[in-house]
Design a protein around this motif. Structure first.
Motif, PDB file in Angstrom:
ATOM      1  N   VAL A 326      35.295  58.283  61.467  1.00 37.69           N
ATOM      2  CA  VAL A 326      36.713  58.614  61.616  1.00 37.69           C
ATOM      3  C   VAL A 326      37.511  57.954  60.491  1.00 37.69           C
ATOM      4  O   VAL A 326      37.334  56.764  60.210  1.00 37.69           O
ATOM      5  N   VAL A 328      41.505  57.314  59.080  1.00 35.81           N
ATOM      6  CA  VAL A 328      42.938  57.355  59.402  1.00 35.81           C
ATOM      7  C   VAL A 328      43.709  56.845  58.188  1.00 35.81           C
ATOM      8  O   VAL A 328      43.313  55.845  57.581  1.00 35.81           O
ATOM      9  N   SER A 348      40.074  66.055  56.229  1.00 30.64           N
ATOM     10  CA  SER A 348      39.141  65.267  57.032  1.00 30.64           C
ATOM     11  C   SER A 348      39.745  63.953  57.507  1.00 30.64           C
ATOM     12  O   SER A 348      39.069  63.177  58.189  1.00 30.64           O
ATOM     13  N   ILE A 350      42.939  61.706  59.380  1.00 34.04           N
ATOM     14  CA  ILE A 350      44.037  61.759  60.346  1.00 34.04           C
ATOM     15  C   ILE A 350      45.259  61.104  59.709  1.00 34.04           C
ATOM     16  O   ILE A 350      45.281  59.892  59.491  1.00 34.04           O
ATOM     17  N   ALA A 372      49.195  64.579  61.437  1.00 31.80           N
ATOM     18  CA  ALA A 372      48.540  64.826  62.723  1.00 31.80           C
ATOM     19  C   ALA A 372      49.394  64.297  63.870  1.00 31.80           C
ATOM     20  O   ALA A 372      49.708  65.029  64.811  1.00 31.80           O
ATOM     21  N   ALA A 406      41.876  55.014  68.026  1.00 25.06           N
ATOM     22  CA  ALA A 406      40.576  55.659  67.832  1.00 25.06           C
ATOM     23  C   ALA A 406      39.448  54.744  68.290  1.00 25.06           C
ATOM     24  O   ALA A 406      38.448  55.203  68.860  1.00 25.06           O
ATOM     25  N   PRO A 418      34.708  62.924  64.656  1.00 23.03           N
ATOM     26  CA  PRO A 418      36.066  62.783  64.098  1.00 23.03           C
ATOM     27  C   PRO A 418      36.994  63.935  64.457  1.00 23.03           C
ATOM     28  O   PRO A 418      38.172  63.717  64.762  1.00 23.03           O
ATOM     29  N   ARG A 422      40.615  63.539  66.460  1.00 20.70           N
ATOM     30  CA  ARG A 422      41.888  64.120  66.009  1.00 20.70           C
ATOM     31  C   ARG A 422      42.473  65.052  67.078  1.00 20.70           C
ATOM     32  O   ARG A 422      43.659  64.981  67.417  1.00 20.70           O
ATOM     33  N   MET A 426      46.047  64.586  69.115  1.00 19.99           N
ATOM     34  CA  MET A 426      47.120  65.563  68.987  1.00 19.99           C
ATOM     35  C   MET A 426      47.444  66.212  70.338  1.00 19.99           C
ATOM     36  O   MET A 426      48.611  66.433  70.663  1.00 19.99           O
TER      37      MET A 426
END
Length: 509
Positions: A326, A328, A348, A350, A372, A406, A418, A422, A426
């Motif tokens: 993940v 960010v 790819s 966030i 996001a 996360a 991942p 996301r 959201m």
């Protein structure tokens, strides 16, 4: 003045979301004076330097969400915010580190051969290494014959042993130092994100978050036993820095403050060196940080910095996405008129924008279809080096909170991909601004409790905006910072066992 009403249980603190936060005398804060002892916060650091005051980097302002911005409207604060955005955009427009380029070279070349290849084009090889993350050998070169970098790049790219050439792009941390006016509530973000409720389900245990940033004060009480490993991608001797320490605190603080994932492990990766207006890094150094993060088991990578679209970093991001890690990133602090900034704008990654205590958008926050979610990022109360604390603003800190969210989700369900992280963030976000997704807040403000609930069963449709349960406060134990039984290893070094002599130094903005 009273200290934050933050209660600590036997291991990890639980905070009642209805607590009335203290208000801090800005004059005391500005002097960086001690504001108490014992149960009080020991001191609050003003992170604003003279250079930053001169460049307009010391004030933050929130924009009315329905107005679509705020820099350039009326007040001196808004004009200052616009100045900040212009300053950052000017820095980004400079794009590359002066007279430096990075190139993918044939990995079979010896150092002697690589040096000779460079000399033929008026270049000096500063360093080079193989990056397992992207399966390539990348060299950092400096132009020494005063020729135009573009010209040298084109000619160097024609060599048989050179596969690609690009500028060594400049990246800057996404922070805005703030002037306190009437005092600011400490840790309002805790209630906004529904962290106390989320922490009844998860704390981020056994999840590793890589923080690629400036230096982190690994000895700060808020970060005790949270640092899994440290790596200096710069090979520098700089001490800890306010930005990196604050980012780590937003994720794992667990003494008098509380982070979004207080039981997570941090890989402290220094990739940003102190410069005239904050801290900055480059393509080559950030790639070193990404490579280290993946090699040392990062499950989440926090990237609270921004720069232009960069082919080298895009390759790294693509490789990381392929490994199911993940990522960010801060949306950026360049304001409403800024083009998309990277790595946040990569599909790819966030991307997180910043809100204030009234759920208004931070005026300096970037907008765009790549956002996001949003998270608190204005007047955020965080640890600073030397056992101090700071009040600071920026999309950097919004991203850090979401990295922690996360981590809570991955503790709850380690199998999440991942794209699922996301989607859950959201889907469970609290809608702000115009109904539905928008370019200011994305899907809305992140909701830790709803996201962690949904993480346990991502295939089941989740209703956003669920009401969290009340959280009971524990007896006051603020004098005893919580710790966890994480082993704190010695700092990692470069593969050679020592920093490379030619590591790039931060350039002045």
């Amino acid at each position: 003045m009273r200290s934050p009403s933050i209660n600590i249980q036997s291991r990890l603190p639980t905070i009642t979301p209805t607590v009335v936060a203290p208000r801090i005398d800005p004059n005391i804060v500005g002097r960086g004076a001690d504001i108490g002892s014992g149960r009080n916060i020991p001191s609050l650091r003003s992170a604003c330097t003279a250079a930053e005051r001169d460049s307009g980097e010391c004030s933050g302002q929130s924009a009315n969400a329905t107005g679509g911005g705020g820099s350039g409207h009326g007040t001196a604060k808004n004009r200052s915010a616009g100045s900040r955005g212009n300053t950052l955009q000017t820095a980004l427009d400079q794009r590359g580190i002066a007279n430096e380029l990075v190139a993918e070279i044939d990995g079979s070349l010896s150092d002697t051969q690589a040096d000779e290849l460079a000399r033929r084009h008026g270049l000096t090889r500063l360093q080079s290494q193989n990056f397992p993350l992207i399966g390539s050998t990348i060299g950092l070169f400096r132009v020494t014959n005063r020729r135009a970098v573009d010209t040298v790049s084109r000619e160097f790219a024609t060599e048989a042993g050179v596969r690609s050439v690009q500028p060594n792009f400049r990246y800057v941390l996404q922070e805005q130092k703030t002037e306190l006016t009437e005092g600011d509530p400490a840790q309002y973000a805790v209630a906004k994100l529904h962290l106390p409720q989320a922490h009844t389900l998860a704390h981020g245990a056994n999840v590793t978050v890589a923080v690629i940033d400036s230096g982190i004060d690994i000895n700060h009480p808020e970060l005790a036993n949270s640092i899994a490993a440290s790596f200096d991608a710069l090979g520098s001797k700089e001490g800890p820095h306010v930005h990196g320490t604050g980012i780590a605190g937003a994720i794992v603080a667990h003494a008098r403050l509380i982070g979004s994932a207080p039981a997570a492990r941090i890989l402290a990766i220094r990739a940003f060196g102190v410069a005239s207006n904050g801290a900055e890094s480059s393509s080559y150094v950030i790639l070193r940080g990404l490579d280290y993060a993946v090699a040392h088991g990062a499950q989440i990578i926090n990237m609270s910095f921004a720069g232009p679209k960069d082919a080298l970093i895009e390759r790294g991001v693509a490789a990381i996405a392929g490994k199911g890690i993940v990522m960010v990133a801060a949306a950026g602090n360049a304001g409403a008129k800024s083009p998309p900034l990277y790595p946040a704008a990569n599909t790819s990654v966030i991307a997180v924008s910043a809100t204030d205590a009234q759920d208004k958008l931070f005026s300096a926050s970037n907008r765009g279809g790549y956002i996001a979610v949003a998270a608190p990022g204005v007047d955020i109360f965080l640890p600073a080096p030397d056992n101090k604390y700071q009040m600071i603003s920026g999309t950097s800190f919004s991203a850090a909170y979401v990295s922690g969210l996360a981590a809570l989700m991955l503790e709850r369900n380690p199998g999440l991909k991942p794209v699922e992280v996301r989607a859950i963030l959201m889907k469970t976000a609290r809608d702000l601004g115009p109904a539905g997704r928008d370019d200011l807040f994305g899907a809305g403000e992140a909701d830790a409790y709803a996201a962690v609930q949904a993480a346990a069963a991502p295939a089941v449709p989740v209703a956003g905006g669920s009401s969290p349960p009340a959280v009971k406060s524990a007896p006051d134990q603020q004098d005893a910072p919580a710790t966890r039984g994480l082993e704190q290893p010695a700092s990692a070094t470069l593969a050679s066992g020592k920093p490379a002599d030619g590591d790039p130094k931060p350039a002045a903005q």
